[in-house]
Design a protein around this motif. Structure first.
Motif, PDB file in Angstrom:
ATOM      1  N   ILE A  34       4.332  -1.808  13.626  1.00 45.59           N
ATOM      2  CA  ILE A  34       4.603  -0.373  13.597  1.00 45.59           C
ATOM      3  C   ILE A  34       5.037   0.036  14.995  1.00 45.59           C
ATOM      4  O   ILE A  34       4.375  -0.303  15.969  1.00 45.59           O
ATOM      5  CB  ILE A  34       3.347   0.435  13.215  1.00 45.59           C
ATOM      6  CG1 ILE A  34       2.756  -0.026  11.889  1.00 45.59           C
ATOM      7  CG2 ILE A  34       3.659   1.929  13.195  1.00 45.59           C
ATOM      8  CD1 ILE A  34       1.395   0.593  11.583  1.00 45.59           C
ATOM      9  N   PHE A  54       8.792   0.357  10.652  1.00 48.84           N
ATOM     10  CA  PHE A  54       7.846  -0.650  10.195  1.00 48.84           C
ATOM     11  C   PHE A  54       8.599  -1.931   9.844  1.00 48.84           C
ATOM     12  O   PHE A  54       9.744  -1.869   9.394  1.00 48.84           O
ATOM     13  CB  PHE A  54       7.159  -0.200   8.894  1.00 48.84           C
ATOM     14  CG  PHE A  54       6.462   1.117   8.982  1.00 48.84           C
ATOM     15  CD1 PHE A  54       5.102   1.181   9.195  1.00 48.84           C
ATOM     16  CD2 PHE A  54       7.158   2.305   8.822  1.00 48.84           C
ATOM     17  CE1 PHE A  54       4.449   2.395   9.256  1.00 48.84           C
ATOM     18  CE2 PHE A  54       6.519   3.530   8.878  1.00 48.84           C
ATOM     19  CZ  PHE A  54       5.152   3.574   9.093  1.00 48.84           C
ATOM     20  N   TYR A  66      11.095  -0.592   6.928  1.00 44.41           N
ATOM     21  CA  TYR A  66      11.039   0.772   6.409  1.00 44.41           C
ATOM     22  C   TYR A  66      11.120   1.735   7.590  1.00 44.41           C
ATOM     23  O   TYR A  66      10.566   1.464   8.654  1.00 44.41           O
ATOM     24  CB  TYR A  66       9.734   0.990   5.637  1.00 44.41           C
ATOM     25  CG  TYR A  66       9.562   2.386   5.110  1.00 44.41           C
ATOM     26  CD1 TYR A  66      10.207   2.794   3.955  1.00 44.41           C
ATOM     27  CD2 TYR A  66       8.752   3.294   5.773  1.00 44.41           C
ATOM     28  CE1 TYR A  66      10.057   4.085   3.472  1.00 44.41           C
ATOM     29  CE2 TYR A  66       8.589   4.590   5.301  1.00 44.41           C
ATOM     30  CZ  TYR A  66       9.245   4.974   4.149  1.00 44.41           C
ATOM     31  OH  TYR A  66       9.091   6.251   3.683  1.00 44.41           O
ATOM     32  N   GLY A  68      10.141   5.593   8.501  1.00 44.00           N
ATOM     33  CA  GLY A  68       9.446   6.808   8.094  1.00 44.00           C
ATOM     34  C   GLY A  68       9.837   7.958   9.002  1.00 44.00           C
ATOM     35  O   GLY A  68       9.923   7.795  10.216  1.00 44.00           O
ATOM     36  N   TYR A  70       8.255  11.417   9.365  1.00 37.87           N
ATOM     37  CA  TYR A  70       7.152  12.261   8.923  1.00 37.87           C
ATOM     38  C   TYR A  70       7.210  13.667   9.504  1.00 37.87           C
ATOM     39  O   TYR A  70       6.512  14.551   9.026  1.00 37.87           O
ATOM     40  CB  TYR A  70       5.822  11.594   9.285  1.00 37.87           C
ATOM     41  CG  TYR A  70       5.688  10.224   8.668  1.00 37.87           C
ATOM     42  CD1 TYR A  70       5.659  10.069   7.285  1.00 37.87           C
ATOM     43  CD2 TYR A  70       5.629   9.087   9.456  1.00 37.87           C
ATOM     44  CE1 TYR A  70       5.560   8.814   6.704  1.00 37.87           C
ATOM     45  CE2 TYR A  70       5.523   7.825   8.887  1.00 37.87           C
ATOM     46  CZ  TYR A  70       5.487   7.699   7.515  1.00 37.87           C
ATOM     47  OH  TYR A  70       5.396   6.450   6.942  1.00 37.87           O
ATOM     48  N   LEU A  81      -0.483   8.323   8.000  1.00 33.90           N
ATOM     49  CA  LEU A  81       0.609   7.986   7.090  1.00 33.90           C
ATOM     50  C   LEU A  81       1.200   6.616   7.431  1.00 33.90           C
ATOM     51  O   LEU A  81       1.580   5.854   6.535  1.00 33.90           O
ATOM     52  CB  LEU A  81       1.688   9.070   7.134  1.00 33.90           C
ATOM     53  CG  LEU A  81       1.279  10.434   6.578  1.00 33.90           C
ATOM     54  CD1 LEU A  81       2.325  11.490   6.927  1.00 33.90           C
ATOM     55  CD2 LEU A  81       1.032  10.360   5.089  1.00 33.90           C
ATOM     56  N   SER A  82       1.259   6.301   8.711  1.00 29.66           N
ATOM     57  CA  SER A  82       1.780   4.993   9.137  1.00 29.66           C
ATOM     58  C   SER A  82       0.869   3.866   8.672  1.00 29.66           C
ATOM     59  O   SER A  82       1.346   2.819   8.223  1.00 29.66           O
ATOM     60  CB  SER A  82       1.941   4.958  10.659  1.00 29.66           C
ATOM     61  OG  SER A  82       2.918   5.882  11.071  1.00 29.66           O
ATOM     62  N   GLN A  85       1.472   3.304   4.981  1.00 30.32           N
ATOM     63  CA  GLN A  85       2.749   2.634   4.753  1.00 30.32           C
ATOM     64  C   GLN A  85       2.649   1.153   5.100  1.00 30.32           C
ATOM     65  O   GLN A  85       3.145   0.304   4.369  1.00 30.32           O
ATOM     66  CB  GLN A  85       3.855   3.303   5.570  1.00 30.32           C
ATOM     67  CG  GLN A  85       5.215   2.650   5.411  1.00 30.32           C
ATOM     68  CD  GLN A  85       5.726   2.694   3.985  1.00 30.32           C
ATOM     69  OE1 GLN A  85       5.572   3.700   3.300  1.00 30.32           O
ATOM     70  NE2 GLN A  85       6.337   1.621   3.530  1.00 30.32           N
ATOM     71  N   ALA A  86       2.010   0.836   6.216  1.00 32.96           N
ATOM     72  CA  ALA A  86       1.873  -0.564   6.630  1.00 32.96           C
ATOM     73  C   ALA A  86       1.080  -1.363   5.604  1.00 32.96           C
ATOM     74  O   ALA A  86       1.449  -2.486   5.254  1.00 32.96           O
ATOM     75  CB  ALA A  86       1.208  -0.639   8.001  1.00 32.96           C
ATOM     76  N   ALA A  88       0.799  -0.674   2.403  1.00 36.20           N
ATOM     77  CA  ALA A  88       1.647  -0.796   1.207  1.00 36.20           C
ATOM     78  C   ALA A  88       2.672  -1.912   1.387  1.00 36.20           C
ATOM     79  O   ALA A  88       2.948  -2.674   0.452  1.00 36.20           O
ATOM     80  CB  ALA A  88       2.337   0.532   0.918  1.00 36.20           C
ATOM     81  N   MET A  89       3.225  -2.023   2.582  1.00 33.51           N
ATOM     82  CA  MET A  89       4.219  -3.071   2.834  1.00 33.51           C
ATOM     83  C   MET A  89       3.579  -4.452   2.793  1.00 33.51           C
ATOM     84  O   MET A  89       4.164  -5.396   2.256  1.00 33.51           O
ATOM     85  CB  MET A  89       4.905  -2.831   4.180  1.00 33.51           C
ATOM     86  CG  MET A  89       5.808  -1.608   4.167  1.00 33.51           C
ATOM     87  SD  MET A  89       6.497  -1.216   5.784  1.00 33.51           S
ATOM     88  CE  MET A  89       7.692  -2.543   5.960  1.00 33.51           C
ATOM     89  N   GLU A  92       3.106  -5.263  -0.842  1.00 31.86           N
ATOM     90  CA  GLU A  92       4.394  -5.633  -1.446  1.00 31.86           C
ATOM     91  C   GLU A  92       4.793  -7.058  -1.055  1.00 31.86           C
ATOM     92  O   GLU A  92       5.228  -7.845  -1.888  1.00 31.86           O
ATOM     93  CB  GLU A  92       5.466  -4.649  -1.000  1.00 31.86           C
ATOM     94  CG  GLU A  92       6.858  -4.961  -1.528  1.00 31.86           C
ATOM     95  CD  GLU A  92       7.924  -4.029  -0.981  1.00 31.86           C
ATOM     96  OE1 GLU A  92       9.109  -4.422  -1.021  1.00 31.86           O
ATOM     97  OE2 GLU A  92       7.595  -2.920  -0.518  1.00 31.86           O
TER      98      GLU A  92
END
Length: 99
Positions: A34, A54, A66, A68, A70, A81-82, A85-86, A88-89, A92
């Protein structure tokens, strides 16, 4: 140093190199990076407060990135939020590794 000079610390390119570097220097299969401007200061018109890049990389060669945006929602909120997102990545990427 070349990437930092060409694109700056807050860039997709820097995030990707950071994630790949983590893989190269740690005994892990997945890594996430990040880089951004959480505020309240430090933003510019080109890279405003709330901009976060990210990257997530796997030892097998998968790489996802990604960006972002914000906004100026406060340092704590940008960081929260970061983090989401991290995570979630990483999730994935882990799913891609098991397909």
């Amino acid at each position: 140093p070349t990437t930092l000079e060409a694109y700056g610390a807050v860039s997709r390119q820097c995030a990707e190199e950071m994630a790949k570097g983590a893989l190269a220097h740690a005994q892990v299969d997945l890594a996430v990076s990040i880089t951004g401007i959480a505020g309240p200061t430090g933003g510019t018109p080109e890279k405003p407060v709330g901009l976060v890049h990210f990257a997530a990389a796997s030892r097998s060669g998968h790489l996802i990135a990604y960006e972002g945006r914000y906004g100026d929602v406060g340092r704590t909120q940008v960081r929260r939020l970061s983090l989401l997102q991290a995570l979630a990545m990483l999730s994935e990427l882990a799913e891609k590794e098991h397909r």
